[in-house]
Design an enzyme around this catalytic site. Sequence first.
Site, PDB file in Angstrom:
ATOM      1  N   SER A  66      -9.575   2.229   3.410  1.00  0.00           N
ATOM      2  CA  SER A  66      -8.412   2.923   2.512  1.00  0.00           C
ATOM      3  C   SER A  66      -7.557   1.889   1.735  1.00  0.00           C
ATOM      4  O   SER A  66      -7.055   2.338   0.871  1.00  0.00           O
ATOM      5  CB  SER A  66      -7.613   3.559   3.530  1.00  0.00           C
ATOM      6  OG  SER A  66      -6.805   2.790   4.281  1.00  0.00           O
TER       7      SER A  66
ATOM      8  N   LYS B  80       0.963  -1.169   0.101  1.00  0.00           N
ATOM      9  CA  LYS B  80       0.102   0.038  -0.138  1.00  0.00           C
ATOM     10  C   LYS B  80       0.761   1.188  -0.016  1.00  0.00           C
ATOM     11  O   LYS B  80       1.777   1.379   0.637  1.00  0.00           O
ATOM     12  CB  LYS B  80      -0.874  -0.021   1.334  1.00  0.00           C
ATOM     13  CG  LYS B  80      -2.090   1.252   1.321  1.00  0.00           C
ATOM     14  CD  LYS B  80      -2.838   0.796   2.660  1.00  0.00           C
ATOM     15  CE  LYS B  80      -3.807   1.817   2.693  1.00  0.00           C
ATOM     16  NZ  LYS B  80      -4.695   1.324   3.980  1.00  0.00           N
TER      17      LYS B  80
ATOM     18  N   SER C  22      -9.748  -0.137   7.595  1.00  0.00           N
ATOM     19  CA  SER C  22      -9.298   0.177   6.373  1.00  0.00           C
ATOM     20  C   SER C  22      -8.744  -1.350   5.620  1.00  0.00           C
ATOM     21  O   SER C  22      -8.315  -1.375   4.444  1.00  0.00           O
ATOM     22  CB  SER C  22      -8.249   1.068   6.262  1.00  0.00           C
ATOM     23  OG  SER C  22      -8.686   2.436   6.539  1.00  0.00           O
TER      24      SER C  22
END
Length: 498
Positions: free
Chosen positions: A165, A90, A189
């Site tokens: 997220s 990420k 997330s």
Amino acid sequence: MSAPQSCHSFRNDAIGCDDATALAERVRRREISVTELTQAAIARAQAVEPLLHGLASANYDQAIRTASKLDAADQTGSFPLFRGVPTLIKDNTNVLDMTTRHGSLAVPSVPASDTSPFARQLLTQGFLCLGKSTLPEFGFNATTEPAHAPATCNPWNLAYSSGASSGGSAALVAAGVVPIAHANDGGGSIRIPAACCGLVGLKPTRGRLIDNEAAASLPINIISEGVVTRSVRDTANFFEQAETYFRNPGLPPIGRMEGPSGRPLRIGLVLDSINGHKTDDITRWTVEETALKLEKMGHRIEPVPVPVHSTFPDDFALYWALLAFGIRANGRKLLHPAFDKHKTDGLTNGLDRMFRRQFWRLPTALWRLKRSWHDYAHAMAGFDAVLTPVLGHTTPALGHLSPDVPFDTLFERLREYVSFTPLANATGAPAISLPMGHTPDQLPVSVQFMGRHGGERTLLDIAFTLEANHPWPLLCDFSRNHLGSGEQNTRDSLTNPV
């Protein structure tokens, strides 16, 4: 109305429909090379990226070089479990020589000078990083729709959100580009994008994995690292392997898990959150049906109250706003000397303003949030887990949670949607998202199980049980009939009615 359009990359190549565990085994048996595996993943990414927009940056050349070195290395001796399996990290986590922009224009595109502690724990398991996955600005939103770039689409239905997220990771795992990808979770997330994209997403107990630098500086560490996967065994094997690199002596080990134990459990049931918003019908039905399935398998299900003070939603929202205030005020120290607060998006700016208006509430809110650990532990004393929705309603269409929506409207929409996941972040408890249903638009609907502190084995036991007895469909399942027809790399061939 036309049929919903899905987007996947499953095909008859070196990856096929295999999960990470199966791919690693094929590499060990030399049925496929790491280079073949890497090239297949890159081809898949290039095919779907114009539709999904899940990559923040690519590292293909370096990945191929690393794969070639692995194939040329001495094949004797022991290797990490996931040796050669392609993955994504990420874009809020440093990997040496790759940029980390946190989903924001405010952060310059500068290669990292080191690899973050958690990324080292992940990569030591043998994974090969293909690039960085997308996220909304600083991970504050529940949809991956950065103001400065195309939205990351849900591969089940391209008109809908992939969650956030960790939305880029979830979209590309669900679409078959990689079988497993990094995710982290400060308010849901890991679990939210897993829920939106039909994946397994386990947020571990606080301290289970190595924290990245940002988490250590927080007054309350709400951030947990982890992965999103298509199979329970990949998630279980990831955590078992992570313990060989670092194991917190204050938590019971997860160890090796290969399937359900069959042990009857006492599971609490929560259907509505404490923020005043009623769970929508499809989500509620999916949770109730999951409870019935578990009862038929011998587990005991009992309704329970939410184990937290009624002020929790407001307290957590203020803490969320504190993080935005901190980034805008100290971004040059925290992120990069060239950080430009004038380039942050509408959600970050709105949260910053909200904190400035309410900062006087912070000491009391922090006290209650810290106290939630004890309240939760006390409430869980008689239960093995608690079953809840992941989200207050089904996955929204793109645009519903865009940072361009006026802040007051967006904030209320987020409070209604993200109403169950933050409790595990404040309390530090483990929680897992599992796909257990679908909407008429063919979007996954997921449920959440929260466990006792250190109780990941119980959550994985439940997950193995449900996967074995009520397996959830994957996008791969819809493509199996086409895998023998030859590889096609056009965008049209990868977009199909579900």
